[in-house]
Design an enzyme around this catalytic site. Sequence first.
Site, PDB file in Angstrom:
ATOM      1  N   ARG A 166     -53.562  32.942  42.616  1.00 27.71           N
ATOM      2  CA  ARG A 166     -53.703  30.973  43.302  1.00 27.71           C
ATOM      3  C   ARG A 166     -54.755  30.564  41.776  1.00 27.71           C
ATOM      4  O   ARG A 166     -54.059  29.762  41.663  1.00 27.71           O
ATOM      5  CB  ARG A 166     -54.156  30.801  44.439  1.00 27.71           C
ATOM      6  CG  ARG A 166     -54.383  29.274  45.477  1.00 27.71           C
ATOM      7  CD  ARG A 166     -54.160  28.758  46.583  1.00 27.71           C
ATOM      8  NE  ARG A 166     -54.430  30.222  47.776  1.00 27.71           N
ATOM      9  CZ  ARG A 166     -53.026  30.027  48.220  1.00 27.71           C
ATOM     10  NH1 ARG A 166     -52.306  28.891  48.183  1.00 27.71           N
ATOM     11  NH2 ARG A 166     -52.655  31.191  48.837  1.00 27.71           N
TER      12      ARG A 166
ATOM     13  N   ARG B 139     -45.017  25.210  51.197  1.00 22.61           N
ATOM     14  CA  ARG B 139     -46.076  24.642  51.670  1.00 22.61           C
ATOM     15  C   ARG B 139     -46.774  23.419  52.857  1.00 22.61           C
ATOM     16  O   ARG B 139     -46.937  24.093  53.573  1.00 22.61           O
ATOM     17  CB  ARG B 139     -47.662  25.008  50.298  1.00 22.61           C
ATOM     18  CG  ARG B 139     -46.974  26.127  49.696  1.00 22.61           C
ATOM     19  CD  ARG B 139     -48.602  26.183  48.502  1.00 22.61           C
ATOM     20  NE  ARG B 139     -49.532  27.020  49.367  1.00 22.61           N
ATOM     21  CZ  ARG B 139     -50.714  25.928  50.186  1.00 22.61           C
ATOM     22  NH1 ARG B 139     -50.488  24.539  49.127  1.00 22.61           N
ATOM     23  NH2 ARG B 139     -52.272  26.313  50.648  1.00 22.61           N
TER      24      ARG B 139
ATOM     25  N   CYS C  68     -31.541  19.800  56.358  1.00 22.74           N
ATOM     26  CA  CYS C  68     -31.465  19.096  58.015  1.00 22.74           C
ATOM     27  C   CYS C  68     -32.931  19.459  58.780  1.00 22.74           C
ATOM     28  O   CYS C  68     -32.639  20.517  59.470  1.00 22.74           O
ATOM     29  CB  CYS C  68     -30.806  18.980  58.770  1.00 22.74           C
ATOM     30  SG  CYS C  68     -29.575  18.103  58.049  1.00 22.74           S
ATOM     31  N   GLU C  69     -34.142  19.587  58.063  1.00 28.75           N
ATOM     32  CA  GLU C  69     -35.734  19.907  59.284  1.00 28.75           C
ATOM     33  C   GLU C  69     -36.717  18.598  58.703  1.00 28.75           C
ATOM     34  O   GLU C  69     -36.762  18.280  58.335  1.00 28.75           O
ATOM     35  CB  GLU C  69     -35.995  20.815  59.012  1.00 28.75           C
ATOM     36  CG  GLU C  69     -35.107  22.318  58.642  1.00 28.75           C
ATOM     37  CD  GLU C  69     -35.811  22.970  60.178  1.00 28.75           C
ATOM     38  OE1 GLU C  69     -36.254  22.896  61.038  1.00 28.75           O
ATOM     39  OE2 GLU C  69     -34.969  23.635  60.461  1.00 28.75           O
TER      40      GLU C  69
HETATM   41  C1  LIG Z   1     -50.951  37.635  48.216  1.00 29.74           C
HETATM   42  C2  LIG Z   1     -51.425  38.308  47.783  1.00 29.74           C
HETATM   43  C3  LIG Z   1     -52.944  38.040  46.763  1.00 29.74           C
HETATM   44  C4  LIG Z   1     -52.709  36.630  46.338  1.00 29.74           C
HETATM   45  O1  LIG Z   1     -53.420  36.066  46.846  1.00 29.74           O
HETATM   46  P1  LIG Z   1     -53.864  34.769  46.233  1.00 29.74           P
HETATM   47  O2  LIG Z   1     -54.445  33.947  47.495  1.00 29.74           O
HETATM   48  O3  LIG Z   1     -52.846  33.938  45.455  1.00 29.74           O
HETATM   49  O4  LIG Z   1     -55.035  34.748  44.707  1.00 29.74           O
HETATM   50  C5  LIG Z   1     -53.692  39.324  46.288  1.00 29.74           C
HETATM   51  N1  LIG Z   1     -53.269  40.432  46.467  1.00 29.74           N
HETATM   52  C6  LIG Z   1     -52.481  41.092  47.434  1.00 29.74           C
HETATM   53  C7  LIG Z   1     -52.604  42.397  48.183  1.00 29.74           C
HETATM   54  C8  LIG Z   1     -52.359  39.800  48.729  1.00 29.74           C
HETATM   55  O5  LIG Z   1     -51.090  40.367  49.287  1.00 29.74           O
END
Ligand SMILES: *Cc1c(COP(=O)(O)O)cnc(C)c1O
Length: 420
Positions: A274, A309, A340-341
């Site tokens: 993210r 999200r 349709c949600e």
């Molecule tokens: C989802 C995930 C990430 C990334 O998470 P972010 O919130 O996008 O930084 C990193 N490592 C593992 C093992 C994950 O499951």
Amino acid sequence: MPMSPAFQKRLHPVLSQIADHFDTPFHIYDEAGIRETGRRLIEAFEKIQPFREYYAVKALPNLRILEIMQDMGFGFDCSSIPELVLSRMAGGRGEDIMFTSNNTTPEEFAAARAEGGSIINLDDISLVEKLSPFPELISFRYNPGPRRTGNAIIGNPVESKYGLSHDQVVPAYQMAIKKGAHRFGLHTMVASNELSYRNIVETTRMILDIAAWVGRSTGIQFEFVNIGGGIGIPYQPDQGIFNLKALAEDIEGLFRAFQSVNGYQPGLSMECGRFMTGPHGVLVTRAINHKSIYREYVGVDACMSALMRPAMYGAYHHITVPGRNNGTPAKVVDVVGALCENNDKFAVQRSLPAIEEKDLLVIHDTGAHGHAMGFNYNGRLQPKELLLRTDGTVELIRREQRLDDYLATQTYDPDVIQPH
Ligand SMILES: *Cc1c(COP(=O)(O)O)cnc(C)c1O
């Protein structure tokens, strides 16, 4: 603060031209912004060596984006065969790839170990017996259970399916040593979209304590500790940005303290998804309908197949309407898709400038866990992805799903059995 002013400045003047050429809806990603964030991450952790970011492929599994990550020297965090294949297509080799399993199949382990292999990060002690021959480098994921509190997206560690329990950690490394492993890593991830750097400092403190404890019990010196992803981004306009500098400074202190007690320092790995791409993408969609019943609705040409999200977590995504005076005169509306949600809403009771049909709406912060979560419920197809490149050109980096793609899994040779 959502979408950066710099990205807005690059995108807004050319947005209607892009929309006319490529047609809406689409996600568009900002290469300059992604590279800038990558540089900030590398600079912040300069003093901890080796440091490596393994981009969490699930956040934005697009080959062109992964090539940018590879170009910045990042590795890839994968947990499925398609993610492994994509990472290798982008140029990832061997230990450029961290394979974090969860409820993993033998086929997945085989793929993780094929073609030059990867760093295997085991999610459970029972998997030690299922890896044969055992790799020379092994990592385990640690779940602190009641020792930490976790957060909203990832949940309470006690209820979370990930990782080894506290009591399993030392036995797991002892088993791995017996199996011939001689290089070791340690992994954890307890929070997601965490905006407080202190929480991630605490995670680092925790994992270094575990590394020291395992070291005392087994004699292991860890090559790396991996604190996972989970660094947050401000989705709401009034939220501040994550303090990366403060995080890095505090982590440096923890690593120095570890060095003075344990006589060595492991490398630091991260798996930000993210943080790397989230703010550098937006979903662009066109207003196509208005509806006035008990509430006011603005219907757009994207739906939750492009961005889950809001429906899944009630997540806020900031929306702007370029060209309309943002702020006044405001109208309170729900911005909705066609699925349709009733949770197919990008915004609920949001104050937005008066929107006319054909207006372009920019839905912010879709560069991670956006397109990637898309699905096809209700026969809704997923939109295309574009890249706004550093030289100002715009490239199609994934075409939209078409009817043929949707029908492909229902077009095959007949296969019928008569069980008896
Ligand atoms: C989802 C995930 C990430 C990334 O998470 P972010 O919130 O996008 O930084 C990193 N490592 C593992 C093992 C994950 O499951």
